[in-house]
Design a protein around this motif. Structure first.
Motif, PDB file in Angstrom:
ATOM      1  N   PRO A 130       0.955  -1.537   0.047  1.00  0.00           N
ATOM      2  CA  PRO A 130       0.189   0.448   0.259  1.00  0.00           C
ATOM      3  C   PRO A 130       1.093   1.083  -0.232  1.00  0.00           C
ATOM      4  O   PRO A 130       2.119   1.900   0.420  1.00  0.00           O
ATOM      5  CB  PRO A 130      -0.726   0.398   1.708  1.00  0.00           C
ATOM      6  CG  PRO A 130       0.276  -0.688   2.526  1.00  0.00           C
ATOM      7  CD  PRO A 130       0.437  -1.763   0.856  1.00  0.00           C
ATOM      8  N   THR A 134      -0.477   2.703   7.433  1.00  0.00           N
ATOM      9  CA  THR A 134      -1.459   3.539   8.497  1.00  0.00           C
ATOM     10  C   THR A 134      -1.329   4.118   9.677  1.00  0.00           C
ATOM     11  O   THR A 134      -2.276   4.433  10.746  1.00  0.00           O
ATOM     12  CB  THR A 134      -2.274   1.665   8.245  1.00  0.00           C
ATOM     13  OG1 THR A 134      -1.302   0.721   9.283  1.00  0.00           O
ATOM     14  CG2 THR A 134      -3.269   1.391   7.839  1.00  0.00           C
ATOM     15  N   SER A 257     -12.338  -4.760   6.315  1.00  0.00           N
ATOM     16  CA  SER A 257     -11.911  -3.811   5.164  1.00  0.00           C
ATOM     17  C   SER A 257     -12.141  -3.761   4.274  1.00  0.00           C
ATOM     18  O   SER A 257     -12.733  -4.523   3.588  1.00  0.00           O
ATOM     19  CB  SER A 257      -9.884  -3.652   4.968  1.00  0.00           C
ATOM     20  OG  SER A 257      -9.325  -4.184   6.075  1.00  0.00           O
ATOM     21  N   ILE A 259     -11.316  -2.541   0.554  1.00  0.00           N
ATOM     22  CA  ILE A 259     -10.284  -3.049   0.227  1.00  0.00           C
ATOM     23  C   ILE A 259     -10.666  -2.060  -1.409  1.00  0.00           C
ATOM     24  O   ILE A 259     -11.360  -2.658  -1.944  1.00  0.00           O
ATOM     25  CB  ILE A 259      -9.514  -4.215  -0.785  1.00  0.00           C
ATOM     26  CG1 ILE A 259      -9.093  -5.133   1.019  1.00  0.00           C
ATOM     27  CG2 ILE A 259      -8.621  -4.385  -1.279  1.00  0.00           C
ATOM     28  CD1 ILE A 259      -8.778  -5.949   1.690  1.00  0.00           C
ATOM     29  N   PRO A 287      -8.931   1.793   9.555  1.00  0.00           N
ATOM     30  CA  PRO A 287      -8.807   0.908   8.487  1.00  0.00           C
ATOM     31  C   PRO A 287      -7.882  -0.758   9.414  1.00  0.00           C
ATOM     32  O   PRO A 287      -7.422  -0.271  10.392  1.00  0.00           O
ATOM     33  CB  PRO A 287      -7.312   1.046   7.820  1.00  0.00           C
ATOM     34  CG  PRO A 287      -7.245   2.694   7.644  1.00  0.00           C
ATOM     35  CD  PRO A 287      -8.122   2.764   9.158  1.00  0.00           C
ATOM     36  N   TRP A 293      -8.622   0.506   3.047  1.00  0.00           N
ATOM     37  CA  TRP A 293      -7.125  -0.032   3.353  1.00  0.00           C
ATOM     38  C   TRP A 293      -7.044  -0.139   1.713  1.00  0.00           C
ATOM     39  O   TRP A 293      -7.810  -0.776   0.610  1.00  0.00           O
ATOM     40  CB  TRP A 293      -6.738  -1.564   2.901  1.00  0.00           C
ATOM     41  CG  TRP A 293      -5.397  -1.909   3.666  1.00  0.00           C
ATOM     42  CD1 TRP A 293      -5.373  -2.169   2.108  1.00  0.00           C
ATOM     43  CD2 TRP A 293      -4.644  -2.003   3.740  1.00  0.00           C
ATOM     44  NE1 TRP A 293      -3.728  -3.115   1.855  1.00  0.00           N
ATOM     45  CE2 TRP A 293      -3.227  -2.532   3.465  1.00  0.00           C
ATOM     46  CE3 TRP A 293      -4.882  -1.432   5.585  1.00  0.00           C
ATOM     47  CZ2 TRP A 293      -2.528  -2.698   4.306  1.00  0.00           C
ATOM     48  CZ3 TRP A 293      -3.373  -1.577   6.506  1.00  0.00           C
ATOM     49  CH2 TRP A 293      -2.380  -1.826   6.059  1.00  0.00           C
ATOM     50  N   ILE A 693      -6.000  -8.167   3.154  1.00  0.00           N
ATOM     51  CA  ILE A 693      -5.117  -7.638   3.189  1.00  0.00           C
ATOM     52  C   ILE A 693      -4.162  -8.778   3.710  1.00  0.00           C
ATOM     53  O   ILE A 693      -4.271  -9.653   4.902  1.00  0.00           O
ATOM     54  CB  ILE A 693      -5.023  -6.779   4.526  1.00  0.00           C
ATOM     55  CG1 ILE A 693      -5.246  -5.468   4.136  1.00  0.00           C
ATOM     56  CG2 ILE A 693      -3.144  -6.209   4.200  1.00  0.00           C
ATOM     57  CD1 ILE A 693      -6.591  -4.634   4.758  1.00  0.00           C
TER      58      ILE A 693
END
Length: 711
Positions: A130, A134, A257, A259, A287, A293, A693
């Motif tokens: 990513p 976060t 999440s 996504i 998140p 995310w 994730i």
């Protein structure tokens, strides 16, 4: 006798005087040599122990370096992202592959993926990590620097103390790490050098070089599961999401999440992800607890289907639902699982309903080849066994969309131009000079519209929706009126529907021919598709909604310039003025009327609105309830209307993995992130559907290759 014996002894002593002295010498020399040998052996032993000890210390240093690297890369405390360094390549200036220390930024590394790039120029693939972190107290630059510190120079093991008498100093040099594998798992090959350096600089150092291959596996933590998966390919980007005022439940205990599958390269986009997702009015947790995310993770392929029951197009009006032989009520019967193939599903208008019953022991899969439209009073009733509508468990119903055409020319996207949301066309092309049959790749992708889930605030619509090429829409129209379906025998009962995110219609809901049931799309007078809900911009001439379709059954009211030969009209709502209109139209054939085209929801016709003038358009005003001229016109074309309840309830549960997720900013909407759902869906469709994730961890060592090198 005694004499001779005594003489012999004396003679022997005398005759051997020369032998006695050399024997003593030899014995002495032997003892000296033995002592010297023992001394030499002791000296050699002491020297060998020192060298072996250096070697062992060097080896221990390299072992310590491997342990330190694994500890760092496996650390995800406080939201750290070190685990992504397992899946990129790094090297120091000691590596023959690098002139300088090169520590990769995982967010700037990409997985090769042709379907993600979709022939798009300058597409590097899907980002491995990513772009937005976060943890607000850390950044990729900080993470890189901490990793870089391991690769720069020698890493001393232990703390220096002046009071500590040490003969050797231990250190290690990380030379390189190289990942070979996929997004799911692989091997990281590490080259490291352990060093044992004498405190006395005049003496030699020992080194121990290792090639260590570590198995890298990925896990999906509870907080990583994707209840939403949004975005099909690299070209979708921000256009694929409009959250509006969606609330995620339970707010304090949600695990999972949203996504957003998108590459990012602008740090400013990370400042406020709710704003980026057009969800300023949404209530979203952090998140990992129901929040957003952004990372383009690969989606699993849809579950393999078998023993599919083909039931064709379903038009679930009130009468069709109540029919004793209806397919508008489905269940798994006596099977543990049943799969039904539905071409397109329409439950639109007051009293319309589609019902499916599931239990933990009897699950249902709906394979959808085209579109779903549940709106204007229609209900999708998912029941748990014989329970009420809205009690069905999402893990027991799977809706799979299977799209035939590739829709990249006229793209269906979320309308992000204002706060009303809905859908729009990114390349709203003009359908002029259309060949017959049309190239269906010129059409947008399919859509799933649902604007109401139940009349009961405690009920939810629950399902696993898998449609990477499909747009999920939950939008209420601006119009206050909806057409009542005509279901009287002997008349053509048309229905306005939503197909591919745009307005279309079906000629006859009670007919049985392909021409009756095949989808037809509506174009405005500029030969463009009309997005569902209208463009919602007051300065646009064609900002309209299509409310109903009618066929002439009686004479037209007197005193009008409207074309007296007109037999078919659409009822329109003008978002710019708030007035309703009747508009005539023409039709052209664009696909052959056969079952295959109906299966894939390829439209049979284009219905083209005639230009807005006195000959083609009647302004009915803003109120259709009064017994006035408006009512006479509606009766002439057999159009019955009913006021629309706009206080609809939209409560969802389950998961939606789709191309676009487009809500509006009106009404109340919730989506429950069910804790039991992810485990149940994994049990049903396999572990690859525990999608979300990934957290990477270096686990077992599968190769340990030692190369000794003394300098």
């Amino acid at each position: 006798m005694f004499y001779w014996k005594k003489f012999f002894q004396i003679s022997f002593i005398k005759n051997n005087q020369g032998f006695a002295l050399p024997q003593i010498l030899i014995i002495g020399i032997g003892i000296a040599v033995g002592v010297s040998g023992l001394m030499a052996a002791s000296i050699l032993s002491l020297t060998g122990s020192r060298i072996n000890r250096q070697e062992l210390l060097a080896k221990a240093s390299s072992y310590s370096g491997i342990a330190r690297l694994r500890s760092l890369f496996n650390d995800n405390s406080r939201g750290r992202l070190f685990n992504y360094f397992w899946i990129v390549n790094n090297c120091s200036d000691k590596s023959t592959d690098c002139e300088l220390t090169n520590i990769s930024n995982p967010s700037n590394e990409y997985w090769t993926d042709d379907s993600w790039c979709n022939d798009e120029e300058n597409c590097s693939g899907r980002q491995k990590a990513p772009f937005c972190t976060t943890n607000e107290n850390s950044s990729w630059e900080e993470e890189q620097q901490l990793v870089r510190n391991l690769f720069i120079g020698s890493n001393i093991i232990g703390n220096f103390s002046a009071n500590l008498e040490k003969e050797f100093e231990q250190s290690f040099n990380l030379i390189s790490t190289k990942y070979i594998g996929t997004e799911n798992s692989g091997i990281n090959s590490i080259l490291i050098e352990g060093i044992s350096s004498p405190i006395d600089s005049t003496k030699e150092s020992a080194s121990n070089k290792l090639r260590v291959n570590i198995q890298v596996n990925s896990d999906i933590p509870e907080s990583g599961f994707g209840f939403f998966g949004i975005g099909e390919n690299n070209s979708d980007k921000k256009d694929s999401l409009f959250l509006g005022n969606l609330n995620i439940l339970p707010f304090y205990n949600a695990k999972g999440s949203i996504i957003w599958r998108m590459n990012l390269d602008n740090i400013n986009d990370c400042q406020n992800l709710k704003e980026l997702a057009k969800g300023e009015n949404s209530i979203l947790p952090e998140p990992g607890n129901g929040g957003i995310w952004i990372q383009p993770l690969s989606l699993p392929k849809q579950p393999r289907l078998k023993n599919v029951i083909d039931i064709g197009t379903l038009i679930c009006t009130k009468n069709n639902y109540e029919d004793i032989n209806t397919n508008c009520k489905l269940d798994a019967e006596n099977s543990t699982q049943k799969t039904y193939r539905i071409y397109s599903l329409y439950a639109k208008g007051p009293g319309s309903k589609f019902e499916v019953s599931t239990t933990d022991e009897s699950k249902v899969i709906l394979e959808i080849m085209g579109d779903i439209d549940i709106s204007n009073g229609g209900i999708f009733c998912h029941k748990n066994g014989t329970g009420d509508c809205g009690t069905g468990k999402p893990e027991n119903l799977t809706i799979l969309f299977k799209q035939k055409n590739q829709s990249e020319i006229n793209k269906l996207v979320c309308n992000r131009e204002d706060n009303n949301g809905g859908v729009a066309f990114k390349n709203n092309i003009t359908y002029a000079n259309i060949s017959y049959p049309i190239d269906n790749n010129l059409l947008p992708g399919h859509s799933f519209l649902i604007d109401n889930t139940s009349d009961d605030s405690t009920s939810k619509f629950g399902s696993f929706i898998y449609g990477p090429k499909t747009t999920f829409i939950s939008v209420t129209p601006n119009s206050n009126w909806v057409q009542i379906n005509n279901e009287e025998e002997g008349i053509n009962s048309g229905m306005v529907i939503t197909s591919r995110g745009s307005y279309g219609y079906i000629k006859n809901t009670i007919g049985n021919s392909v021409d009756d049931k095949i989808t037809n799309l509506i174009l405005n007078s500029d030969l463009r598709l009309i997005p569902y809900g209208g463009l919602r911009e007051s300065n646009l001439f064609n900002n309209i909604e299509v409310i109903g379709v009618g066929e002439r059954v009686s004479d037209l009211p007197l005193g009008t310039q409207f074309n007296s030969l007109t037999n078919n009209v659409f009822l329109l709502f003008d978002n710019s003025t708030g007035n309703y209109h009747l508009r005539s139209f023409q039709t052209i054939n664009i696909n052959r009327l056969n079952n295959q085209n109906m299966m894939y929801s390829y439209p049979g016709h284009f219905a083209i609105l005639n230009p807005k003038n006195d000959e083609n358009d009647i302004n009915l005003g803003s109120n259709l309830t009064d017994y006035n001229l408006a009512k006479l016109w509606l009766e002439a074309f057999n159009i019955k209307v009913q006021s629309l309840n706009k206080e609809t309830i939209r409560n969802f549960t389950g998961a939606a993995w789709v191309k676009n997720l487009c809500f509006d900013a009106t009404g109340d909407k919730t989506w429950e992130f069910s804790e039991s759902f992810k485990e149940k869906i994994k049990e049903w469709h396999g572990n690859e559907f525990n999608w979300g994730i990934k957290y990477y961890r270096g686990k077992s060592i599968i190769l340990w290759d030692t190369l000794r090198d003394f300098q």
